[in-house]
Write a protein that holds these residues in place. Structure first.
Motif, PDB file in Angstrom:
ATOM      1  N   GLY A   1       0.709  -1.182  -0.138  1.00  0.00           N
ATOM      2  CA  GLY A   1      -0.127   0.162  -0.144  1.00  0.00           C
ATOM      3  C   GLY A   1       0.861   1.276   0.045  1.00  0.00           C
ATOM      4  N   ASN A   2       0.118   2.505  -0.244  1.00  0.00           N
ATOM      5  CA  ASN A   2       0.991   3.577  -0.303  1.00  0.00           C
ATOM      6  C   ASN A   2       1.576   4.072   1.105  1.00  0.00           C
ATOM      7  OD1 ASN A   2       0.154   5.562  -2.994  1.00  0.00           O
ATOM      8  ND2 ASN A   2      -0.975   3.642  -2.551  1.00  0.00           N
ATOM      9  N   ARG A   3       2.539   4.745   1.239  1.00  0.00           N
ATOM     10  CA  ARG A   3       3.175   4.526   2.606  1.00  0.00           C
ATOM     11  C   ARG A   3       3.654   6.318   2.692  1.00  0.00           C
ATOM     12  NH1 ARG A   3       5.227   0.247   5.188  1.00  0.00           N
ATOM     13  NH2 ARG A   3       6.868   1.299   6.048  1.00  0.00           N
ATOM     14  N   PHE A   4       3.756   7.082   3.847  1.00  0.00           N
ATOM     15  CA  PHE A   4       4.260   8.279   3.947  1.00  0.00           C
ATOM     16  C   PHE A   4       5.980   7.924   3.726  1.00  0.00           C
ATOM     17  CE2 PHE A   4       0.587   8.690   6.778  1.00  0.00           C
ATOM     18  CZ  PHE A   4      -0.043   9.682   6.067  1.00  0.00           C
ATOM     19  N   ALA A   5       6.726   8.729   2.925  1.00  0.00           N
ATOM     20  CA  ALA A   5       7.943   8.493   2.687  1.00  0.00           C
ATOM     21  C   ALA A   5       8.627   9.905   2.819  1.00  0.00           C
ATOM     22  CB  ALA A   5       8.231   7.814   1.227  1.00  0.00           C
ATOM     23  N   ILE A   6       9.970   9.992   3.548  1.00  0.00           N
ATOM     24  CA  ILE A   6      10.838  11.295   3.484  1.00  0.00           C
ATOM     25  C   ILE A   6      11.844  10.666   2.483  1.00  0.00           C
ATOM     26  CG2 ILE A   6      12.075  12.697   4.879  1.00  0.00           C
ATOM     27  CD1 ILE A   6      10.143  11.697   7.067  1.00  0.00           C
ATOM     28  N   PHE A   7      12.238  11.434   1.750  1.00  0.00           N
ATOM     29  CA  PHE A   7      13.473  11.453   0.899  1.00  0.00           C
ATOM     30  C   PHE A   7      14.175  12.723   0.397  1.00  0.00           C
ATOM     31  CE2 PHE A   7       9.812  12.739  -2.027  1.00  0.00           C
ATOM     32  CZ  PHE A   7      10.411  13.514  -2.872  1.00  0.00           C
ATOM     33  N   ASN A   8      15.422  12.122  -0.090  1.00  0.00           N
ATOM     34  CA  ASN A   8      16.360  13.281  -0.263  1.00  0.00           C
ATOM     35  C   ASN A   8      17.382  12.498  -1.266  1.00  0.00           C
ATOM     36  OD1 ASN A   8      18.012  15.551  -0.413  1.00  0.00           O
ATOM     37  ND2 ASN A   8      19.407  15.028   1.087  1.00  0.00           N
ATOM     38  N   TYR A   9      17.583  12.861  -2.487  1.00  0.00           N
ATOM     39  CA  TYR A   9      18.603  12.348  -3.383  1.00  0.00           C
ATOM     40  C   TYR A   9      18.937  13.219  -4.246  1.00  0.00           C
ATOM     41  CZ  TYR A   9      14.694  11.927  -6.905  1.00  0.00           C
ATOM     42  OH  TYR A   9      13.706  12.217  -7.857  1.00  0.00           O
ATOM     43  N   ALA A  10      20.274  13.030  -4.921  1.00  0.00           N
ATOM     44  CA  ALA A  10      21.049  13.733  -5.673  1.00  0.00           C
ATOM     45  C   ALA A  10      20.833  13.436  -7.144  1.00  0.00           C
ATOM     46  CB  ALA A  10      22.685  14.064  -5.458  1.00  0.00           C
ATOM     47  N   THR A  11      21.157  14.326  -8.177  1.00  0.00           N
ATOM     48  CA  THR A  11      21.131  13.688  -9.470  1.00  0.00           C
ATOM     49  C   THR A  11      22.229  14.550 -10.325  1.00  0.00           C
ATOM     50  OG1 THR A  11      19.720  16.007 -10.127  1.00  0.00           O
ATOM     51  CG2 THR A  11      18.410  13.909  -9.617  1.00  0.00           C
ATOM     52  N   LYS A  12      22.908  15.277  -9.424  1.00  0.00           N
ATOM     53  CA  LYS A  12      24.152  15.748 -10.172  1.00  0.00           C
ATOM     54  C   LYS A  12      25.522  15.413  -9.366  1.00  0.00           C
ATOM     55  CE  LYS A  12      21.599  19.454 -12.488  1.00  0.00           C
ATOM     56  NZ  LYS A  12      21.998  18.926 -13.853  1.00  0.00           N
ATOM     57  N   GLU A  13      25.354  15.860  -7.958  1.00  0.00           N
ATOM     58  CA  GLU A  13      26.679  15.655  -7.326  1.00  0.00           C
ATOM     59  C   GLU A  13      26.504  15.280  -5.788  1.00  0.00           C
ATOM     60  OE1 GLU A  13      28.962  18.683  -5.942  1.00  0.00           O
ATOM     61  OE2 GLU A  13      27.437  20.335  -6.679  1.00  0.00           O
ATOM     62  N   ALA A  14      27.040  14.144  -5.268  1.00  0.00           N
ATOM     63  CA  ALA A  14      26.596  13.736  -3.850  1.00  0.00           C
ATOM     64  C   ALA A  14      27.161  14.989  -2.821  1.00  0.00           C
ATOM     65  CB  ALA A  14      27.366  12.637  -3.713  1.00  0.00           C
ATOM     66  N   GLY A  15      26.755  14.787  -1.474  1.00  0.00           N
ATOM     67  CA  GLY A  15      27.338  15.448  -0.671  1.00  0.00           C
ATOM     68  C   GLY A  15      26.096  16.427   0.146  1.00  0.00           C
ATOM     69  N   GLY A  16      25.041  16.899  -0.544  1.00  0.00           N
ATOM     70  CA  GLY A  16      24.108  17.796  -0.215  1.00  0.00           C
ATOM     71  C   GLY A  16      23.171  17.232   1.140  1.00  0.00           C
ATOM     72  N   TYR A  17      22.467  17.868   1.888  1.00  0.00           N
ATOM     73  CA  TYR A  17      21.735  17.245   2.947  1.00  0.00           C
ATOM     74  C   TYR A  17      20.839  18.144   3.333  1.00  0.00           C
ATOM     75  CZ  TYR A  17      24.515  19.800   6.402  1.00  0.00           C
ATOM     76  OH  TYR A  17      25.081  20.790   7.116  1.00  0.00           O
ATOM     77  N   VAL A  18      19.472  17.317   3.878  1.00  0.00           N
ATOM     78  CA  VAL A  18      18.532  18.191   4.293  1.00  0.00           C
ATOM     79  C   VAL A  18      18.334  17.634   5.854  1.00  0.00           C
ATOM     80  CG1 VAL A  18      17.341  18.564   2.292  1.00  0.00           C
ATOM     81  CG2 VAL A  18      16.885  16.475   3.720  1.00  0.00           C
ATOM     82  N   ASP A  19      17.811  18.403   6.723  1.00  0.00           N
ATOM     83  CA  ASP A  19      17.456  17.963   8.300  1.00  0.00           C
ATOM     84  C   ASP A  19      15.943  18.178   8.275  1.00  0.00           C
ATOM     85  OD1 ASP A  19      20.177  17.766   9.053  1.00  0.00           O
ATOM     86  OD2 ASP A  19      20.391  20.001   9.327  1.00  0.00           O
ATOM     87  N   VAL A  20      15.543  17.059   8.918  1.00  0.00           N
ATOM     88  CA  VAL A  20      14.199  16.887   9.195  1.00  0.00           C
ATOM     89  C   VAL A  20      13.751  16.937  10.561  1.00  0.00           C
ATOM     90  CG1 VAL A  20      12.199  15.411   8.943  1.00  0.00           C
ATOM     91  CG2 VAL A  20      13.970  15.138   7.338  1.00  0.00           C
ATOM     92  N   ASP A  21      12.791  18.129  10.914  1.00  0.00           N
ATOM     93  CA  ASP A  21      12.653  18.378  12.092  1.00  0.00           C
ATOM     94  C   ASP A  21      11.795  17.486  12.723  1.00  0.00           C
ATOM     95  OD1 ASP A  21      12.493  19.826  14.617  1.00  0.00           O
ATOM     96  OD2 ASP A  21      11.254  21.523  13.767  1.00  0.00           O
ATOM     97  N   TYR A  22      10.696  16.937  12.308  1.00  0.00           N
ATOM     98  CA  TYR A  22       9.725  16.068  12.764  1.00  0.00           C
ATOM     99  C   TYR A  22       8.997  15.399  11.727  1.00  0.00           C
ATOM    100  CZ  TYR A  22       6.481  20.052  11.944  1.00  0.00           C
ATOM    101  OH  TYR A  22       5.756  21.098  11.196  1.00  0.00           O
ATOM    102  N   PHE A  23       8.156  14.553  11.913  1.00  0.00           N
ATOM    103  CA  PHE A  23       7.058  14.160  11.110  1.00  0.00           C
ATOM    104  C   PHE A  23       6.099  13.808  12.080  1.00  0.00           C
ATOM    105  CE2 PHE A  23       4.605   9.947  10.272  1.00  0.00           C
ATOM    106  CZ  PHE A  23       4.153  10.323   9.060  1.00  0.00           C
ATOM    107  N   HIS A  24       4.826  14.380  11.767  1.00  0.00           N
ATOM    108  CA  HIS A  24       3.728  14.319  12.617  1.00  0.00           C
ATOM    109  C   HIS A  24       2.503  13.585  11.569  1.00  0.00           C
ATOM    110  CE1 HIS A  24       4.796  18.251  14.996  1.00  0.00           C
ATOM    111  NE2 HIS A  24       5.548  17.098  15.366  1.00  0.00           N
ATOM    112  N   PHE A  25       1.993  12.383  12.455  1.00  0.00           N
ATOM    113  CA  PHE A  25       1.121  11.806  12.012  1.00  0.00           C
ATOM    114  C   PHE A  25      -0.460  12.049  12.528  1.00  0.00           C
ATOM    115  CE2 PHE A  25      -1.230   7.569  12.347  1.00  0.00           C
ATOM    116  CZ  PHE A  25      -1.704   7.516  11.095  1.00  0.00           C
ATOM    117  N   ARG A  26      -1.460  11.832  11.890  1.00  0.00           N
ATOM    118  CA  ARG A  26      -2.810  12.314  12.282  1.00  0.00           C
ATOM    119  C   ARG A  26      -3.591  11.438  11.647  1.00  0.00           C
ATOM    120  NH1 ARG A  26      -0.519  17.377  11.304  1.00  0.00           N
ATOM    121  NH2 ARG A  26      -0.071  18.586  13.250  1.00  0.00           N
TER     122      ARG A  26
END
Length: 506
Positions: free
Chosen positions: A481-506
């Motif tokens: 089934g469909n899932r909640f998904a958090i993602f981060n990927y590169a298409t040009k160069e590696a090394g970038g990043y994001v920070d995720v503060d929270y996931f809230h489910f209701r």
């Protein structure tokens, strides 16, 4: 939508809003979420259930309940599988494969789980089902929808197959199958149609094989075979054929279990479109030595009594909010394949989850470390907050209705600027420019219509819809089934990043 299915949807929605309340009844599906191929046992006053999570890691979730209605995650049988580099998304993938249809058993103080992957088969054991599981045996062949039986005389059998069901015998030390042991085909492809989902039991001296049968033009139906001898011959009987009012979606396949006071139940599942395959708890009536399922009319009850009293204020917890304040991920999270543990952290920035990009890839399916949890029906919502400061050119990060045909709300960095896109099956439907480095993303799911809506905010208070309604689907490509998904990927160069503060489910 057909009138019957529309009426069923309205009824299920009304019942689900009533939910499992603080009385002595509950409504089916007992868990309105993707928990397919359930197998369940009782040990003392505790119930344990395992399920299928395919390509996800960790895999083979273990859940616990006191009453068969309210379930909580307690662990996984394995952290990672390493059959090939494809488990690590190198040179391909294992979407729609991985861990299938596990069997759980308890014997002389030890828990056992057996499952196949489409390529091999595995036997694990543990003294504590919430603790560390040990690999006991790896079989080089795939045993389809297999089921273990520890017989009274100390012999251990394995039943498996599709249409042609075979029973084989384990070695006494459980290190593998015994080449000199029992090896007999007990169901020779009859009746015609799909036969699978084997569950093997011994009750009152008789051997029982429970399977789903999908006759041409019919619905998934529960069949039972019984014999006085493990090797057969077996006679058969239809023990359930009902769709719970969801037209064409038969309730079938799963495990049987009893309560301390001698009542019997079956935990089966039903295909429920985009949310996935949902567990349905069904009463069992022993009639002339047959485990007949359903009420007195052979129908699956929409509402029924909780099997064990005293736990009515408990809740099912298999999807959770997470503020990422703990040094370990909550049990409810799973990665899309084996993770690259060098590319994520809960400690580099306290109270945040950091997701780094690895090798540039073409799309979300080739990306490592997509992190997900189940959605739940009839309606639910998931929200995340992202710090985008350290994204690199070509990076994609966001929130997805994750399946083989995903919908995404994703931040993309292009030509030094950041844009927020809503995509439908990787086709862009809308975009807005982002000026800051913090953004809030939300996905609202309605499984009465299989529709998801995406929203964004720059302050977490005022929300703006983006894009078009996304029609969620269920396909065999991912088989979940469909899932909640958090993602981060590169298409040009590696090394970038994001920070995720929270996931809230209701």
């Amino acid at each position: 939508m057909k009138l019957k299915q529309w009426m069923s949807t309205v009824l299920l929605l009304a019942l689900a809003f009533v939910g499992v309340h603080a009385t002595d009844t509950f409504t089916n599906p007992v868990i309105f979420s993707d928990v397919p191929d359930p197998d369940v046992i009782r040990v003392g006053n505790d119930y344990y259930m395992v399920s299928t999570t395919m390509h996800l890691s960790p895999g083979c979730p273990v859940m616990k309940s006191k009453d068969l209605v309210h379930w909580k995650m307690i662990g996984y049988v394995f952290d990672e599988l390493h059959e090939s580099e494809k488990n690590d998304l190198i040179g391909g993938d294992v979407y729609g494969r991985g861990q299938w249809a596990a069997c759980i058993r308890y014997h002389k103080g030890e828990y056992y789980v057996f499952f196949g992957t489409g390529g091999r088969s595995y036997l694990y054991s543990a003294k504590d089902p919430a603790g560390k599981w040990q690999l006991r045996a790896t079989l080089p062949q795939y045993m389809h929808d297999a089921s273990l039986l520890f017989d009274d005389d100390g012999r251990v059998y394995l039943a498996s197959g599709s249409s042609h069901i075979r029973i084989m015998e384990f070695k006494k030390d459980l290190s593998g199958l015994d080449p000199n042991g029992l090896n007999v085909e007990v169901i020779p492809g009859e009746p015609a149609g799909l036969l699978e989902g084997t569950h093997l039991y011994k009750v009152n001296g008789k051997y029982y094989l429970s399977l789903i049968w999908w006759p041409q033009g019919g619905i998934r139906t529960q069949l039972c075979f019984r014999s006085d001898s493990i090797a057969g011959p077996y006679e058969r009987k239809v023990i359930l054929s009902d769709d719970l009012g969801w037209a064409g979606h038969g309730v079938a396949q799963g495990g049987f279990v009893d309560t301390p006071d001698g009542k019997w139940y079956a935990m089966l599942f039903q295909d429920h479109d985009a949310v996935g395959r949902v567990p349905v708890l069904v009463p069992c009536r022993w009639t002339d030595g047959w485990p007949m399922l359903g009420d007195d009319n052979g129908k699956v009850p929409h509402e029924m009594a909780v099997p064990v009293k005293g736990y009515e204020n408990e809740k099912t917890v298999i999807t959770v909010s997470d503020d990422f304040n703990e040094p370990r991920l909550s049990l409810e999270w799973q990665w899309n394949h084996n993770p690259d543990n060098s590319l994520w952290s809960l400690t580099e920035r306290k109270g945040w989850m950091r997701l780094r990009t690895g090798q540039p890839v073409a799309d979300i399916f080739a990306a490592r470390n997509t992190l997900s949890q189940r959605t739940m029906g009839p309606k639910c919502s998931g929200e995340i907050a992202l710090d985008l400061t350290h994204m690199k050119e070509g990076d994609h990060a966001g929130l997805s209705a994750y399946c083989s045909d995903p919908g995404c709300l994703e931040v993309v960095k292009e030509n030094g600027k950041k844009y927020l896109l809503m995509t439908d099956r990787r086709a862009e439907k809308a975009r807005v420019a982002l000026n800051g480095n913090r953004v809030y993303l939300r996905m609202d799911c309605d499984f009465t219509t299989d529709t998801a809506l995406f929203y964004y905010s720059t302050n977490g208070k005022k929300w703006t819809a983006l894009g078009t309604p996304f029609h969620m689907v269920y396909t065999l490509k991912h088989f979940m089934g469909n899932r909640f998904a958090i993602f981060n990927y590169a298409t040009k160069e590696a090394g970038g990043y994001v920070d995720v503060d929270y996931f809230h489910f209701r």
